[in-house]
Scaffold this motif. Structure first.
Motif, PDB file in Angstrom:
ATOM      1  N   ALA A   6       0.834  -1.210   0.000  1.00  0.00           N
ATOM      2  CA  ALA A   6       0.000   0.000   0.000  1.00  0.00           C
ATOM      3  C   ALA A   6       0.866   1.257   0.000  1.00  0.00           C
ATOM      4  N   ARG A   7       1.926   1.266   0.819  1.00  0.00           N
ATOM      5  CA  ARG A   7       2.827   2.425   0.865  1.00  0.00           C
ATOM      6  C   ARG A   7       3.533   2.629  -0.476  1.00  0.00           C
ATOM      7  N   PHE A   8       4.022   1.540  -1.061  1.00  0.00           N
ATOM      8  CA  PHE A   8       4.717   1.640  -2.352  1.00  0.00           C
ATOM      9  C   PHE A   8       3.785   2.217  -3.414  1.00  0.00           C
ATOM     10  N   LEU A   9       2.574   1.675  -3.497  1.00  0.00           N
ATOM     11  CA  LEU A   9       1.624   2.144  -4.506  1.00  0.00           C
ATOM     12  C   LEU A   9       1.260   3.612  -4.278  1.00  0.00           C
ATOM     13  N   ALA A  10       1.068   4.006  -3.019  1.00  0.00           N
ATOM     14  CA  ALA A  10       0.748   5.395  -2.712  1.00  0.00           C
ATOM     15  C   ALA A  10       1.923   6.313  -3.075  1.00  0.00           C
ATOM     16  N   ASP A  11       3.146   5.897  -2.737  1.00  0.00           N
ATOM     17  CA  ASP A  11       4.335   6.692  -3.065  1.00  0.00           C
ATOM     18  C   ASP A  11       4.492   6.893  -4.567  1.00  0.00           C
ATOM     19  N   LYS A  12       4.123   5.881  -5.353  1.00  0.00           N
ATOM     20  CA  LYS A  12       4.241   5.946  -6.812  1.00  0.00           C
ATOM     21  C   LYS A  12       2.991   6.552  -7.457  1.00  0.00           C
ATOM     22  N   LYS A  13       2.039   6.949  -6.614  1.00  0.00           N
ATOM     23  CA  LYS A  13       0.779   7.549  -7.073  1.00  0.00           C
ATOM     24  C   LYS A  13       0.012   6.616  -8.016  1.00  0.00           C
ATOM     25  N   ILE A  14       0.039   5.337  -7.660  1.00  0.00           N
ATOM     26  CA  ILE A  14      -0.691   4.321  -8.414  1.00  0.00           C
ATOM     27  C   ILE A  14      -2.045   4.137  -7.737  1.00  0.00           C
ATOM     28  N   ALA A  15      -3.100   4.332  -8.501  1.00  0.00           N
ATOM     29  CA  ALA A  15      -4.459   4.207  -7.962  1.00  0.00           C
ATOM     30  C   ALA A  15      -4.759   2.748  -7.629  1.00  0.00           C
ATOM     31  N   VAL A  16      -5.516   2.567  -6.556  1.00  0.00           N
ATOM     32  CA  VAL A  16      -5.912   1.226  -6.111  1.00  0.00           C
ATOM     33  C   VAL A  16      -7.405   1.227  -5.841  1.00  0.00           C
ATOM     34  N   ALA A  17      -8.076   0.210  -6.339  1.00  0.00           N
ATOM     35  CA  ALA A  17      -9.494   0.008  -6.047  1.00  0.00           C
ATOM     36  C   ALA A  17      -9.651  -1.395  -5.489  1.00  0.00           C
ATOM     37  N   ARG A  18     -10.516  -1.539  -4.511  1.00  0.00           N
ATOM     38  CA  ARG A  18     -10.780  -2.870  -3.944  1.00  0.00           C
ATOM     39  C   ARG A  18     -12.062  -3.416  -4.557  1.00  0.00           C
ATOM     40  N   ARG A  19     -11.929  -4.603  -5.162  1.00  0.00           N
ATOM     41  CA  ARG A  19     -13.062  -5.315  -5.759  1.00  0.00           C
ATOM     42  C   ARG A  19     -12.816  -6.806  -5.600  1.00  0.00           C
ATOM     43  N   LYS A  20     -13.873  -7.551  -5.650  1.00  0.00           N
ATOM     44  CA  LYS A  20     -13.733  -9.008  -5.607  1.00  0.00           C
ATOM     45  C   LYS A  20     -13.104  -9.477  -6.922  1.00  0.00           C
ATOM     46  N   LEU A  21     -12.025 -10.233  -6.796  1.00  0.00           N
ATOM     47  CA  LEU A  21     -11.388 -10.846  -7.959  1.00  0.00           C
ATOM     48  C   LEU A  21     -11.705 -12.333  -7.955  1.00  0.00           C
ATOM     49  N   ASP A  22     -11.904 -12.910  -9.122  1.00  0.00           N
ATOM     50  CA  ASP A  22     -12.161 -14.347  -9.208  1.00  0.00           C
ATOM     51  C   ASP A  22     -10.926 -15.154  -8.834  1.00  0.00           C
TER      52      ASP A  22
END
Length: 163
Positions: free
Chosen positions: A24-40
């Motif tokens: 989560a920290r890495f993605l936030a630092d790189k300004k990569i958007a994250v969405a939570r959804r159910k994955l198969d």
């Protein structure tokens, strides 16, 4: 070349929040958007790219559990990925390993001389069998580099498809 700011990571809702604060920290630092959804299948994917998913493992002990007591659920996930044509990569947080053959020398910390616990040699054998049977891959990284490894795997596969 894919720009990190152009991608959006989908994180499975069944992934325990807080389990991968380093990701989560890495993605936030790189300004990569994250969405939570159910994955198969898996824990992480790039939105709009349904061809690859990453399932993170906190170490070889967790993978042992998946191949052991959780084998039915684990096998169904690999079968589901193969059926839908999805490349499933297990990203294992275990420093000092680069390939399945290295796992043969792993010493299960739960073993302590008991025959009920899986040895490194048995775990490697099951990993090879899964790779051949279901087309899954296994990648390794240090716990502090999970975010980087996750993005490297997901974007490399995405770029290969664009060729």
């Amino acid at each position: 070349m894919i720009s990190l700011s152009d991608i959006k990571i989908i994180e499975d809702t069944r992934q325990k929040q807080g389990k991968h604060e380093n990701v989560a920290r890495f993605l936030a630092d790189k300004k990569i958007a994250v969405a939570r959804r159910k994955l198969d299948v898996g824990d992480y994917m790039i939105e709009g790219n349904g061809s690859i998913a990453i399932d993170t493992k906190t170490g070889l002990s967790e993978l042992c559990m998946d191949f052991g007591s959780e084998s039915g659920r684990f096998r169904r996930e690999m079968e589901r990925a193969a059926e839908i044509g999805l490349k499933l990569v297990f990203l294992i947080e275990e420093a000092g390993y680069t390939k399945i053959a290295d796992v043969e020398h792993w010493k299960n910390p739960n073993h302590a001389g008991k025959t009920l616990f899986m040895s490194g040699k048995e775990l490697a054998k099951r990993m090879w069998r899964a790779k051949v049977s279901y087309g899954v891959d296994f990648a390794f990284c240090d716990k502090k580099n999970v975010g980087e490894a996750l993005i490297a795997i997901l974007t490399q596969k995405s770029e290969e498809e664009d060729l």
